[in-house]
Write a protein that holds these residues in place. Structure first.
Motif, PDB file in Angstrom:
ATOM      1  N   VAL A  39       0.852  -1.190   0.000  1.00 41.19           N
ATOM      2  CA  VAL A  39       0.000   0.000   0.000  1.00 41.19           C
ATOM      3  C   VAL A  39       0.883   1.232   0.000  1.00 41.19           C
ATOM      4  O   VAL A  39       1.996   1.211   0.533  1.00 41.19           O
ATOM      5  CB  VAL A  39      -0.973  -0.014   1.210  1.00 41.19           C
ATOM      6  CG1 VAL A  39      -0.231   0.112   2.532  1.00 41.19           C
ATOM      7  CG2 VAL A  39      -2.038   1.068   1.080  1.00 41.19           C
ATOM      8  N   ARG A  40       0.386   2.304  -0.630  1.00 33.31           N
ATOM      9  CA  ARG A  40       1.092   3.571  -0.680  1.00 33.31           C
ATOM     10  C   ARG A  40       0.073   4.686  -0.891  1.00 33.31           C
ATOM     11  O   ARG A  40      -1.065   4.429  -1.271  1.00 33.31           O
ATOM     12  CB  ARG A  40       2.157   3.587  -1.776  1.00 33.31           C
ATOM     13  CG  ARG A  40       1.639   3.778  -3.181  1.00 33.31           C
ATOM     14  CD  ARG A  40       0.927   2.611  -3.802  1.00 33.31           C
ATOM     15  NE  ARG A  40       1.838   1.515  -4.118  1.00 33.31           N
ATOM     16  CZ  ARG A  40       1.458   0.250  -4.175  1.00 33.31           C
ATOM     17  NH1 ARG A  40       0.196  -0.090  -3.972  1.00 33.31           N
ATOM     18  NH2 ARG A  40       2.306  -0.711  -4.460  1.00 33.31           N
ATOM     19  N   PHE A  55      -2.193   8.220 -11.607  1.00 30.56           N
ATOM     20  CA  PHE A  55      -1.146   8.068 -12.614  1.00 30.56           C
ATOM     21  C   PHE A  55       0.160   7.672 -11.946  1.00 30.56           C
ATOM     22  O   PHE A  55       0.410   8.034 -10.790  1.00 30.56           O
ATOM     23  CB  PHE A  55      -0.981   9.375 -13.404  1.00 30.56           C
ATOM     24  CG  PHE A  55      -2.202   9.676 -14.222  1.00 30.56           C
ATOM     25  CD1 PHE A  55      -2.288   9.256 -15.536  1.00 30.56           C
ATOM     26  CD2 PHE A  55      -3.278  10.346 -13.672  1.00 30.56           C
ATOM     27  CE1 PHE A  55      -3.432   9.501 -16.286  1.00 30.56           C
ATOM     28  CE2 PHE A  55      -4.428  10.599 -14.409  1.00 30.56           C
ATOM     29  CZ  PHE A  55      -4.501  10.172 -15.728  1.00 30.56           C
ATOM     30  N   THR A  56       0.997   6.931 -12.701  1.00 30.02           N
ATOM     31  CA  THR A  56       2.241   6.423 -12.125  1.00 30.02           C
ATOM     32  C   THR A  56       3.165   5.892 -13.212  1.00 30.02           C
ATOM     33  O   THR A  56       2.791   5.810 -14.384  1.00 30.02           O
ATOM     34  CB  THR A  56       1.946   5.304 -11.100  1.00 30.02           C
ATOM     35  OG1 THR A  56       3.138   5.003 -10.374  1.00 30.02           O
ATOM     36  CG2 THR A  56       1.409   4.058 -11.767  1.00 30.02           C
ATOM     37  N   ASN A  57       4.325   5.479 -12.781  1.00 28.98           N
ATOM     38  CA  ASN A  57       5.294   4.805 -13.628  1.00 28.98           C
ATOM     39  C   ASN A  57       4.864   3.331 -13.732  1.00 28.98           C
ATOM     40  O   ASN A  57       4.659   2.667 -12.715  1.00 28.98           O
ATOM     41  CB  ASN A  57       6.684   4.927 -12.988  1.00 28.98           C
ATOM     42  CG  ASN A  57       7.776   4.332 -13.824  1.00 28.98           C
ATOM     43  OD1 ASN A  57       7.657   3.241 -14.363  1.00 28.98           O
ATOM     44  ND2 ASN A  57       8.875   5.060 -13.920  1.00 28.98           N
ATOM     45  N   LEU A  58       4.745   2.825 -14.945  1.00 26.47           N
ATOM     46  CA  LEU A  58       4.307   1.441 -15.139  1.00 26.47           C
ATOM     47  C   LEU A  58       5.307   0.424 -14.596  1.00 26.47           C
ATOM     48  O   LEU A  58       4.935  -0.711 -14.303  1.00 26.47           O
ATOM     49  CB  LEU A  58       4.041   1.167 -16.617  1.00 26.47           C
ATOM     50  CG  LEU A  58       2.924   1.998 -17.251  1.00 26.47           C
ATOM     51  CD1 LEU A  58       2.848   1.718 -18.748  1.00 26.47           C
ATOM     52  CD2 LEU A  58       1.593   1.744 -16.579  1.00 26.47           C
ATOM     53  N   ASP A  59       6.572   0.841 -14.466  1.00 23.77           N
ATOM     54  CA  ASP A  59       7.595  -0.048 -13.927  1.00 23.77           C
ATOM     55  C   ASP A  59       7.713   0.041 -12.406  1.00 23.77           C
ATOM     56  O   ASP A  59       8.547  -0.644 -11.813  1.00 23.77           O
ATOM     57  CB  ASP A  59       8.962   0.268 -14.555  1.00 23.77           C
ATOM     58  CG  ASP A  59       8.985  -0.033 -16.045  1.00 23.77           C
ATOM     59  OD1 ASP A  59       8.200  -0.884 -16.501  1.00 23.77           O
ATOM     60  OD2 ASP A  59       9.795   0.603 -16.748  1.00 23.77           O
ATOM     61  N   SER A  60       6.899   0.879 -11.775  1.00 22.45           N
ATOM     62  CA  SER A  60       6.909   0.974 -10.320  1.00 22.45           C
ATOM     63  C   SER A  60       6.360  -0.319  -9.722  1.00 22.45           C
ATOM     64  O   SER A  60       5.799  -1.164 -10.432  1.00 22.45           O
ATOM     65  CB  SER A  60       6.044   2.154  -9.859  1.00 22.45           C
ATOM     66  OG  SER A  60       4.674   1.894 -10.154  1.00 22.45           O
ATOM     67  N   GLU A  65       2.745  -4.835 -10.131  1.00 17.27           N
ATOM     68  CA  GLU A  65       1.760  -5.667  -9.433  1.00 17.27           C
ATOM     69  C   GLU A  65       0.427  -5.661 -10.174  1.00 17.27           C
ATOM     70  O   GLU A  65      -0.211  -6.708 -10.323  1.00 17.27           O
ATOM     71  CB  GLU A  65       1.594  -5.192  -7.994  1.00 17.27           C
ATOM     72  CG  GLU A  65       2.779  -5.542  -7.120  1.00 17.27           C
ATOM     73  CD  GLU A  65       2.676  -5.040  -5.692  1.00 17.27           C
ATOM     74  OE1 GLU A  65       3.531  -5.466  -4.889  1.00 17.27           O
ATOM     75  OE2 GLU A  65       1.771  -4.235  -5.368  1.00 17.27           O
ATOM     76  N   LEU A  66       0.003  -4.489 -10.656  1.00 18.41           N
ATOM     77  CA  LEU A  66      -1.272  -4.418 -11.366  1.00 18.41           C
ATOM     78  C   LEU A  66      -1.224  -5.138 -12.706  1.00 18.41           C
ATOM     79  O   LEU A  66      -2.235  -5.673 -13.156  1.00 18.41           O
ATOM     80  CB  LEU A  66      -1.697  -2.961 -11.541  1.00 18.41           C
ATOM     81  CG  LEU A  66      -2.124  -2.280 -10.238  1.00 18.41           C
ATOM     82  CD1 LEU A  66      -2.284  -0.779 -10.450  1.00 18.41           C
ATOM     83  CD2 LEU A  66      -3.410  -2.897  -9.691  1.00 18.41           C
ATOM     84  N   ASP A 118      13.507   6.140 -12.013  1.00 19.79           N
ATOM     85  CA  ASP A 118      13.198   4.722 -12.202  1.00 19.79           C
ATOM     86  C   ASP A 118      12.420   4.291 -10.955  1.00 19.79           C
ATOM     87  O   ASP A 118      12.924   3.554 -10.113  1.00 19.79           O
ATOM     88  CB  ASP A 118      14.480   3.893 -12.345  1.00 19.79           C
ATOM     89  CG  ASP A 118      15.155   4.100 -13.687  1.00 19.79           C
ATOM     90  OD1 ASP A 118      14.446   4.435 -14.663  1.00 19.79           O
ATOM     91  OD2 ASP A 118      16.382   3.941 -13.759  1.00 19.79           O
ATOM     92  N   GLN A 119      11.205   4.775 -10.849  1.00 22.71           N
ATOM     93  CA  GLN A 119      10.410   4.644  -9.635  1.00 22.71           C
ATOM     94  C   GLN A 119      10.426   3.227  -9.065  1.00 22.71           C
ATOM     95  O   GLN A 119      10.258   2.254  -9.788  1.00 22.71           O
ATOM     96  CB  GLN A 119       8.970   5.079  -9.920  1.00 22.71           C
ATOM     97  CG  GLN A 119       8.124   5.178  -8.676  1.00 22.71           C
ATOM     98  CD  GLN A 119       6.734   5.716  -9.000  1.00 22.71           C
ATOM     99  OE1 GLN A 119       6.388   5.990 -10.134  1.00 22.71           O
ATOM    100  NE2 GLN A 119       5.938   5.862  -7.966  1.00 22.71           N
ATOM    101  N   SER A 120      10.653   3.158  -7.775  1.00 15.64           N
ATOM    102  CA  SER A 120      10.669   1.922  -6.980  1.00 15.64           C
ATOM    103  C   SER A 120      11.937   1.094  -7.162  1.00 15.64           C
ATOM    104  O   SER A 120      12.080   0.059  -6.522  1.00 15.64           O
ATOM    105  CB  SER A 120       9.443   1.042  -7.257  1.00 15.64           C
ATOM    106  OG  SER A 120       8.248   1.725  -6.961  1.00 15.64           O
ATOM    107  N   ARG A 121      12.853   1.515  -8.010  1.00 12.48           N
ATOM    108  CA  ARG A 121      14.110   0.791  -8.199  1.00 12.48           C
ATOM    109  C   ARG A 121      15.149   1.306  -7.202  1.00 12.48           C
ATOM    110  O   ARG A 121      15.075   2.454  -6.767  1.00 12.48           O
ATOM    111  CB  ARG A 121      14.656   0.989  -9.621  1.00 12.48           C
ATOM    112  CG  ARG A 121      13.718   0.523 -10.723  1.00 12.48           C
ATOM    113  CD  ARG A 121      13.611  -1.001 -10.743  1.00 12.48           C
ATOM    114  NE  ARG A 121      12.822  -1.485 -11.839  1.00 12.48           N
ATOM    115  CZ  ARG A 121      11.526  -1.779 -11.762  1.00 12.48           C
ATOM    116  NH1 ARG A 121      10.879  -1.617 -10.641  1.00 12.48           N
ATOM    117  NH2 ARG A 121      10.880  -2.252 -12.789  1.00 12.48           N
TER     118      ARG A 121
END
Length: 192
Positions: A39-40, A55-60, A65-66, A118-121
């Motif tokens: 969760v965030r 909206f978000t980075n698809l690689d996050s 997960e989605l 590079d979101q979440s990396r």
């Protein structure tokens, strides 16, 4: 019976007037293929009869997960109004046209940040990220900043929406709307 989206829009309008910080902030939960949740906080950027969008980075993490498990849940808590809304349902990526339109509405610095992150990396150092931001400023110095291919949005189409109102002595009111097979909504109450 009340229309849950009309009720949500009423509550959101009141939150925009009365909530001190980020009335569009919502907790969004997704889960990996094994069902392990995360969760965030994200910002609600669309609400309509089709659902709730962000909206978000698809690689996050949430994006990946989605892609593997297209279901999610959200919760919006307006502490000063003593209200909460929760929704659960299927989540789908928005069209390129919708993503492009929203991306173009963001500030230039936010658009630059979308290219640099590079979101979440893992990030070696803050300095590396700041260097990448500067590189993107230079890259797009004399042109519009287009939407990165890995950046888009998602729409949660709810099959359940719960409206929670605080009441004295923890005797809260919980109204649950459930989407029926024909697309209409049924309404009921839950014990607090």
């Amino acid at each position: 019976m009340t229309d849950p989206f009309a009720l949500f829009e009423e509550w959101l309008a009141e939150a925009r007037e009365g909530e001190v910080n980020d009335p569009e902030a919502m907790a969004f939960a997704s889960a990996d293929p094994d069902g392990r949740p995360s969760v965030r906080i994200v910002l609600l950027r669309h609400v309509g009869r089709d659902g709730f969008g962000f909206f978000t980075n698809l690689d996050s993490r949430k994006g990946t997960e989605l892609a593997a498990n297209p279901f999610g849940a959200l919760a919006i808590h307006w502490k000063s109004l003593r209200r909460q809304v929760r929704a659960e349902g299927r989540v789908e990526q928005v069209s390129d046209a919708v993503a492009d339109a929203y991306f173009a509405s963001r500030s230039r610095d936010s658009r630059i940040g979308s290219w640099a992150s590079d979101q979440s990396r893992p990030l070696e150092s803050r300095e590396n990220f700041e260097r990448r931001v500067e590189e993107m400023h230079e890259r797009f110095e004399s042109e519009e900043v287009p939407r990165p291919p890995r950046w888009s949005g998602f729409l949660l189409t709810p099959d359940k929406i719960e409206f929670w109102s605080d009441r004295p002595h923890r005797l809260h009111e919980r109204r649950l709307f459930t989407r029926q097979a024909d697309g209409n909504w049924s309404e009921g109450l839950l014990y607090p």
